[in-house]
Design a protein around this motif. Structure first.
Motif, PDB file in Angstrom:
ATOM      1  N   THR A   1      -8.644 -15.530  13.192  1.00 31.14           N
ATOM      2  CA  THR A   1      -9.086 -15.353  11.848  1.00 31.14           C
ATOM      3  C   THR A   1      -8.257 -16.258  10.956  1.00 31.14           C
ATOM      4  O   THR A   1      -8.944 -17.085  10.236  1.00 31.14           O
TER       5      THR A   1
ATOM      6  N   ALA B   1      -9.597 -19.833  11.564  1.00 30.79           N
ATOM      7  CA  ALA B   1     -10.820 -20.199  10.947  1.00 30.79           C
ATOM      8  C   ALA B   1     -10.867 -20.421   9.503  1.00 30.79           C
ATOM      9  O   ALA B   1     -11.312 -21.298   9.003  1.00 30.79           O
TER      10      ALA B   1
ATOM     11  N   HIS C   1     -14.621 -16.191  10.770  1.00 25.79           N
ATOM     12  CA  HIS C   1     -14.332 -15.653  12.053  1.00 25.79           C
ATOM     13  C   HIS C   1     -15.060 -14.144  11.811  1.00 25.79           C
ATOM     14  O   HIS C   1     -14.459 -12.988  11.212  1.00 25.79           O
TER      15      HIS C   1
END
Ligand SMILES: NC(=O)c1ccc[n+]([C@@H]2O[C@H](COP(=O)([O-])OP(=O)(O)OC[C@H]3O[C@@H](n4cnc5c(N)ncnc54)[C@H](O)[C@@H]3O)[C@@H](O)[C@H]2O)c1
Ligand SMILES: O=c1ccn([C@@H]2O[C@H](COP(=O)(O)OP(=O)(O)O[C@H]3O[C@H](CO)[C@H](O)[C@H](O)[C@H]3O)[C@@H](O)[C@H]2O)c(=O)[nH]1
Length: 330
Positions: free
Chosen positions: A159, A162, A249
């Motif tokens: 996460t 990204a 993500h």
């Protein structure tokens, strides 16, 4: 189906492509016209499981990818991992190093070489003991075992990468993967998964199966899991590759939304094989939640994923064909 006609062929690295799920996904990627390089250290996989048509590089996922990704790839499908709940409780260091450190090094290599897409094998084990069933992606993540904790840590890292670096990332949280894709199936030197162990009894390679706990708060007292066919799972990876968006993500649960107890699985194996399959009750296995069943609406709605082999009998039959076939004697 969308998975048969990709918008454009991609050049991909598949880590763990000599393993059970990675080899089936590699076969599906090749069938769909993509170019695949498999990286696998063969710690639990087999060189002869890598589908012909893929290039195979033996070695550690992070180590090899560091140099390989310089060749410019469109994406990585990251299956390589240590993935046994019981082992992760006994030997946590191997799991934190083998899963989290390896994945961080892979993420850094992707960033260094500008690799734009990642599809990661996450797991239902990230949720732990759920508050609600079936489990949606918005459920709290409180893993009850080290394996699940390492996969959750990697999800968090993805996460961040990204968001910060524009990676297009998808984590697929598989529930319990079962079945076989023709000649490709589950084949581990030390088998711990329920269905292959039960089928080994039916094949005469094991005397009985142990039921790990019959005092769970379920109808028959044994733990409940949501089984998904490995071919349906592979199809979700192709869709994930197509739908991944730069800087995002997305996390998707993959299961069929139906739970089967350990006793029900053994019974289905008896029906499929015609073997009595003796079973004895043993203590619970550390780290095992009582019930894990997926809500997969998000994957159906956003990816257009539609499992086509959702029946447990089909999964057991396909696995049984595999076990009786070429690999039955191993
Ligand atoms: N089987 C399931 O029910 C299930 C459920 C949820 C998630 N998963 C995840 O799916 C992935 C694949 O699982 P599987 O069941 O196919 O397991 P597997 O053990 O058959 O496959 C893993 C493969 O990765 C390779 N590998 C491991 N560490 C490596 C490393 N550091 N570098 C290179 N190769 C390495 C192994 O040799 C093996 O070929 C794993 O990430 C697992 O956590 C599996
Ligand atoms: O000999 C056995 C083996 C398993 N079980 C039981 O059968 C169920 C399924 O066990 P598996 O080992 O087949 O699968 P897990 O649920 O432990 O784990 C699998 O699914 C998880 C997500 O649900 C993780 O992702 C993990 O990677 C993957 O191994 C569990 O209740 C387990 O206790 C038995 O009773 N006897």
């Amino acid at each position: 189906m969308a998975t048969d006609k990709p918008s454009k062929p991609l050049k991909l690295v598949v880590t763990g492509g000599a393993g059970y799920i990675g080899s089936v996904c590699t076969a599906r990627l090749l069938e769909a016209g993509h170019e695949v390089v498999v990286v696998d250290d063969l710690s639990t996989g087999h060189a002869d499981a890598v589908p012909s048509g893929a290039r195979f590089v033996e070695g550690d996922a992070a180590e090899v990818a560091g140099t390989l990704l310089a060749e410019r790839f469109d994406g990585v499908l990251h299956f390589a991992a240590k993935s046994l709940v019981g082992e992760s409780m006994q030997d946590p260091g191997t799991y934190w190093r083998g899963n989290v450190v390896t994945s961080l090094r892979l993420l850094d290599a992707m960033r260094a070489h500008g690799t734009p897409r990642l599809v990661f094998s996450s797991t239902a084990a990230t949720y732990g003991e759920p508050e609600q069933t079936p489990i949606p992606e918005t459920a709290p993540t409180r893993p009850t075992n080290t394996y699940g904790a390492t996969k959750l840590a990697i999800d968090h890292a993805i996460t961040s990468y990204a968001r910060a670096h524009g990676l297009a990332a998808v984590s697929l949280r598989y529930f319990n993967v079962a079945g076989a894709h023709g000649e490709l199936g589950e084949r581990h030197a030390t088998e711990t998964h329920l269905i292959p162990l039960v089928l080994q009894v039916a094949a005469g390679r094991r005397e009985q199966v142990q039921i790990y706990g019959d005092d769970y708060p379920t109808d028959d007292g044994t733990a409940i899991r949501d089984y998904i066919h490995v071919t349906d799972l592979a199809d979700a990876h192709l869709l994930a590759l197509e739908h991944a968006q730069p800087g995002h993500h997305r996390i998707y649960n993959l299961g069929n939304g139906a739970g089967f107890s350990v006793r029900q699985v053994i019974e289905t194996c008896r029906e499929v094989t015609g073997h009595p399959i003796p079973a004895v009750v043993a203590p619970r296995r550390a780290g095992d939640p009582a019930v894990l069943v997926a809500a997969s609406d998000r994957a159906r709605e956003e990816l257009g994923w539609k499992p086509e082999r959702a029946d447990l009998r089909t999964m057991v039959s396909d696995a049984w064909e595999f076990h009786r076939g070429r690999h039955g004697a191993r």
